[in-house]
Design a protein around this motif. Structure first.
Motif, PDB file in Angstrom:
ATOM      1  N   ALA A  80     -18.986  13.292 -18.549  1.00 28.46           N
ATOM      2  CA  ALA A  80     -18.868  11.981 -19.117  1.00 28.46           C
ATOM      3  C   ALA A  80     -19.831  11.100 -18.030  1.00 28.46           C
ATOM      4  CB  ALA A  80     -17.525  11.717 -19.147  1.00 28.46           C
ATOM      5  N   LEU A  81     -19.408  11.459 -16.867  1.00 31.34           N
ATOM      6  CA  LEU A  81     -20.190  10.588 -15.631  1.00 31.34           C
ATOM      7  C   LEU A  81     -21.533  10.780 -15.573  1.00 31.34           C
ATOM      8  CD1 LEU A  81     -17.341  10.862 -12.933  1.00 31.34           C
ATOM      9  CD2 LEU A  81     -18.200   8.634 -14.118  1.00 31.34           C
ATOM     10  N   SER A  82     -22.016  12.036 -15.876  1.00 30.37           N
ATOM     11  CA  SER A  82     -23.464  12.184 -15.807  1.00 30.37           C
ATOM     12  C   SER A  82     -24.095  11.694 -17.079  1.00 30.37           C
ATOM     13  CB  SER A  82     -23.826  13.834 -15.917  1.00 30.37           C
ATOM     14  OG  SER A  82     -23.182  14.504 -14.923  1.00 30.37           O
ATOM     15  N   LEU A  83     -23.592  11.536 -18.348  1.00 31.55           N
ATOM     16  CA  LEU A  83     -24.183  10.745 -19.306  1.00 31.55           C
ATOM     17  C   LEU A  83     -24.316   9.360 -19.104  1.00 31.55           C
ATOM     18  CD1 LEU A  83     -22.236  12.453 -22.202  1.00 31.55           C
ATOM     19  CD2 LEU A  83     -24.579  12.961 -21.711  1.00 31.55           C
ATOM     20  N   GLY A  84     -23.167   8.755 -18.263  1.00 34.13           N
ATOM     21  CA  GLY A  84     -23.414   7.233 -17.705  1.00 34.13           C
ATOM     22  C   GLY A  84     -22.144   6.612 -18.405  1.00 34.13           C
ATOM     23  N   THR A  85     -21.667   5.605 -18.108  1.00 38.37           N
ATOM     24  CA  THR A  85     -20.540   5.393 -18.443  1.00 38.37           C
ATOM     25  C   THR A  85     -20.563   3.743 -18.171  1.00 38.37           C
ATOM     26  OG1 THR A  85     -18.217   5.142 -19.229  1.00 38.37           O
ATOM     27  CG2 THR A  85     -18.641   5.720 -16.935  1.00 38.37           C
ATOM     28  N   LYS A 104     -16.968  21.223  -7.766  1.00 37.43           N
ATOM     29  CA  LYS A 104     -17.996  21.033  -8.916  1.00 37.43           C
ATOM     30  C   LYS A 104     -18.134  19.628  -9.172  1.00 37.43           C
ATOM     31  CE  LYS A 104     -17.705  25.221 -11.616  1.00 37.43           C
ATOM     32  NZ  LYS A 104     -17.329  26.019 -12.892  1.00 37.43           N
ATOM     33  N   GLY A 105     -17.117  18.862  -8.887  1.00 33.00           N
ATOM     34  CA  GLY A 105     -17.324  17.427  -9.317  1.00 33.00           C
ATOM     35  C   GLY A 105     -17.971  16.692  -7.752  1.00 33.00           C
ATOM     36  N   LEU A 106     -17.871  17.054  -6.773  1.00 34.74           N
ATOM     37  CA  LEU A 106     -18.555  16.528  -5.640  1.00 34.74           C
ATOM     38  C   LEU A 106     -19.987  16.161  -6.001  1.00 34.74           C
ATOM     39  CD1 LEU A 106     -17.951  15.545  -2.445  1.00 34.74           C
ATOM     40  CD2 LEU A 106     -19.012  17.790  -1.884  1.00 34.74           C
ATOM     41  N   GLN A 107     -20.936  16.388  -6.388  1.00 35.57           N
ATOM     42  CA  GLN A 107     -22.212  15.852  -6.586  1.00 35.57           C
ATOM     43  C   GLN A 107     -22.320  14.760  -7.307  1.00 35.57           C
ATOM     44  OE1 GLN A 107     -24.948  18.864  -8.353  1.00 35.57           O
ATOM     45  NE2 GLN A 107     -26.732  17.434  -8.372  1.00 35.57           N
ATOM     46  N   ILE A 108     -21.526  14.589  -8.506  1.00 41.02           N
ATOM     47  CA  ILE A 108     -21.710  13.249  -9.322  1.00 41.02           C
ATOM     48  C   ILE A 108     -20.631  12.106  -8.581  1.00 41.02           C
ATOM     49  CG2 ILE A 108     -19.391  13.977 -10.782  1.00 41.02           C
ATOM     50  CD1 ILE A 108     -22.743  12.436 -12.012  1.00 41.02           C
ATOM     51  N   ILE A 109     -19.853  12.612  -7.856  1.00 39.94           N
ATOM     52  CA  ILE A 109     -19.052  11.605  -7.055  1.00 39.94           C
ATOM     53  C   ILE A 109     -20.103  10.921  -6.157  1.00 39.94           C
ATOM     54  CG2 ILE A 109     -17.345  10.992  -5.367  1.00 39.94           C
ATOM     55  CD1 ILE A 109     -15.408  13.269  -6.844  1.00 39.94           C
ATOM     56  N   ALA A 129     -12.278  10.915  -0.346  1.00 42.48           N
ATOM     57  CA  ALA A 129     -11.319  10.736   0.447  1.00 42.48           C
ATOM     58  C   ALA A 129     -10.208  12.145   0.145  1.00 42.48           C
ATOM     59  CB  ALA A 129     -10.478   9.726   0.641  1.00 42.48           C
ATOM     60  N   GLN A 130     -10.301  12.267  -1.102  1.00 38.75           N
ATOM     61  CA  GLN A 130      -9.455  13.541  -1.385  1.00 38.75           C
ATOM     62  C   GLN A 130     -10.033  14.994  -1.641  1.00 38.75           C
ATOM     63  OE1 GLN A 130      -6.666  12.265  -4.949  1.00 38.75           O
ATOM     64  NE2 GLN A 130      -8.166  10.735  -5.090  1.00 38.75           N
ATOM     65  N   ALA A 131     -11.368  14.944  -1.491  1.00 44.92           N
ATOM     66  CA  ALA A 131     -12.123  16.087  -1.434  1.00 44.92           C
ATOM     67  C   ALA A 131     -12.228  16.932  -0.382  1.00 44.92           C
ATOM     68  CB  ALA A 131     -13.775  15.682  -1.787  1.00 44.92           C
ATOM     69  N   ALA A 132     -11.830  18.335  -0.542  1.00 47.19           N
ATOM     70  CA  ALA A 132     -11.747  19.498   0.510  1.00 47.19           C
ATOM     71  C   ALA A 132     -12.995  19.819   0.961  1.00 47.19           C
ATOM     72  CB  ALA A 132     -10.748  20.297  -0.123  1.00 47.19           C
ATOM     73  N   ALA A 133     -13.897  19.588   0.039  1.00 44.73           N
ATOM     74  CA  ALA A 133     -15.320  20.179   0.451  1.00 44.73           C
ATOM     75  C   ALA A 133     -15.966  19.598   1.826  1.00 44.73           C
ATOM     76  CB  ALA A 133     -16.283  20.096  -0.688  1.00 44.73           C
ATOM     77  N   ASP A 134     -16.617  20.363   2.533  1.00 44.77           N
ATOM     78  CA  ASP A 134     -17.433  19.695   3.776  1.00 44.77           C
ATOM     79  C   ASP A 134     -18.181  18.717   3.499  1.00 44.77           C
ATOM     80  OD1 ASP A 134     -15.721  21.380   5.207  1.00 44.77           O
ATOM     81  OD2 ASP A 134     -17.200  23.161   5.496  1.00 44.77           O
ATOM     82  N   GLY A 138     -19.808  14.092   4.961  1.00 41.35           N
ATOM     83  CA  GLY A 138     -21.255  13.562   5.348  1.00 41.35           C
ATOM     84  C   GLY A 138     -21.478  12.359   4.462  1.00 41.35           C
ATOM     85  N   ILE A 139     -20.936  12.072   3.138  1.00 39.15           N
ATOM     86  CA  ILE A 139     -20.988  11.340   2.437  1.00 39.15           C
ATOM     87  C   ILE A 139     -20.327   9.845   2.704  1.00 39.15           C
ATOM     88  CG2 ILE A 139     -21.071  10.285   0.131  1.00 39.15           C
ATOM     89  CD1 ILE A 139     -21.238  13.254  -0.861  1.00 39.15           C
TER      90      ILE A 139
END
Length: 276
Positions: A80-85, A104-109, A129-134, A138-139
Motif C-alpha cells: 500500500a505504501l509502495s503504491l503511494g497514499t 521486509k518493511g525496512l526499505q519502504i520505511i 525506532a521499533q525496527a530490530a534490523a541493523d 543508519g537511517i
C-alpha cells in the motif's frame, strides 16, 4: 573541574548496555505474545480496505494489521505504501508497519523517512525506532540532520534506546546549537569522560539544554560519586528551574537509605534554591 570516571565506571556502562539489550529482547517477545493473528479472509479484506476510498476505514485496517504480528500484514502495508497514499494515511500505515517490526518493511520505511511532509518523516522515524534490523540505525543517524526538530528528537531518542554510541558526535554538535531534543540522548550515550567538555558549554548553550545533558550524566548508575559531585556543583551554577529539576530527578534515582556525598550536595542546593 569535572573529574574523569574510573575503570569501574566503564565496566558499569558495559553492564548497563547488556541490561538494555536484554530489556529490548524481552519487549520484542512481549509484542509477539500480544499479537492478534488474522484469518486469511480477514487479511484479504483489510488489505483491500487499505487502498479504498474510506480513509477512516483504511486507518483502522492498518492498525488491525499492525496488531496481527504476521508477515503477510507487513507485505500488505508495504504494498500500500509502495503504491503511494495520502500523507495523513502514510503516518498510520508506517506506525503499523513499525509495530510489526519485520525486516521486509525496512526499505519502504527508509524511503518515507525522506518524505517532504515532516509528519510522515516523524512517523517513519518512530517506526524505525521499533525496527530490530541493523540497517535502521543508519537511517536514524541520518535523521539527526532532519530540518524538523521533532524528527531529530525522535531519532535521538531511538538511538539512545539502542545504545548506539555512533550518534555521540552528531548529538554533541546539535547540543552545541542548543538543540534541546538531542540533550537527553547525549547524556545517556556519551562516555562519562565527555562530561567536563559538556560542562564547559555553560554560557554558550541554553541553560535548559545544558541542565538536561548534565542531569542525564548525573543519573547514570556507572558514574563515580566524585564525578556526580562535580556535576551537582556545575548544575548549582546554572540558573533556572531546569537545573533544579535535574537535581530533583537525580535524587529520585538514589535509594532513600543510601548515603552519598553527591546526594547531600544536591539536597543542600535544592534547599538553598527553595529559599530564594
Amino acid at each position: 573541574m569535572l573529574a574523569a570516571p574510573t575503570a569501574q565506571a566503564q565496566r558499569g556502562r558495559k553492564s548497563s548496555g547488556k541490561a538494555a539489550k536484554a530489556q529490548a529482547e524481552a519487549k520484542t517477545e512481549s509484542n509477539q505474545a500480544a499479537a492478534k493473528p488474522l484469518s486469511e479472509p480477514e487479511r484479504r479484506l483489510l488489505t483491500q480496505t487499505l487502498v479504498g476510498s474510506n480513509t477512516e476505514a483504511a486507518e483502522a485496517a492498518a492498525q488491525r494489521l499492525g496488531e496481527s504480528g504476521q508477515e503477510s500484514a507487513t507485505e500488505a502495508l508495504t504494498e500500500a505504501l509502495s503504491l503511494g497514499t495520502y500523507p495523513h494515511l502514510a503516518a498510520p500505515f508506517l506506525r503499523a508497519l513499525g509495530k510489526l517490526n519485520h525486516a521486509k518493511g525496512l526499505q519502504i520505511i527508509a524511503l518515507y523517512a525522506g518524505h517532504r511532509d515532516p509528519k510522515v518523516r516523524l512517523a517513519a522515524t518512530e517506526a524505525l525506532a521499533q525496527a530490530a534490523a541493523d540497517g535502521a540505525a543508519g537511517i536514524l543517524l541520518e535523521r539527526l540532520g532532519d530540518q524538523d526538530e521533532r524528527v531529530r528528537e525522535a531519532a535521538a531518542t531511538a538511538l539512545a534506546n539502542r545504545k548506539d554510541t555512533r550518534a555521540v558526535d552528531r548529538l554533541l554538535m546539535l547540543v552545541r546549537r542548543s538543540d534541546a531534543g538531542a540533550a537527553t540522548a547525549l547524556g545517556q550515550l556519551a562516555p562519562l569522560e565527555m562530561a567536563p567538555q559538556v560542562a564547559e558549554l555553560r554560557g554558550s548553550v541554553t541553560d535548559a539544554t545544558l541542565a538536561a545533558v548534565l542531569g542525564e550524566f548525573l543519573k547514570r548508575p556507572e558514574a563515580p560519586d566524585r564525578l556526580r559531585i562535580d556535576l551537582v556543583q556545575t548544575l548549582g551554577r546554572v540558573p533556572g528551574a531546569d537545573a533544579t529539576t535535574a537535581l530533583v530527578e537525580y535524587l529520585a534515582t538514589v535509594p532513600a537509605d543510601e548515603a552519598r556525598p553527591s546526594k547531600e550536595a544536591a539536597e543542600a542546593l535544592i534547599e538553598q534554591r527553595s529559599r530564594l
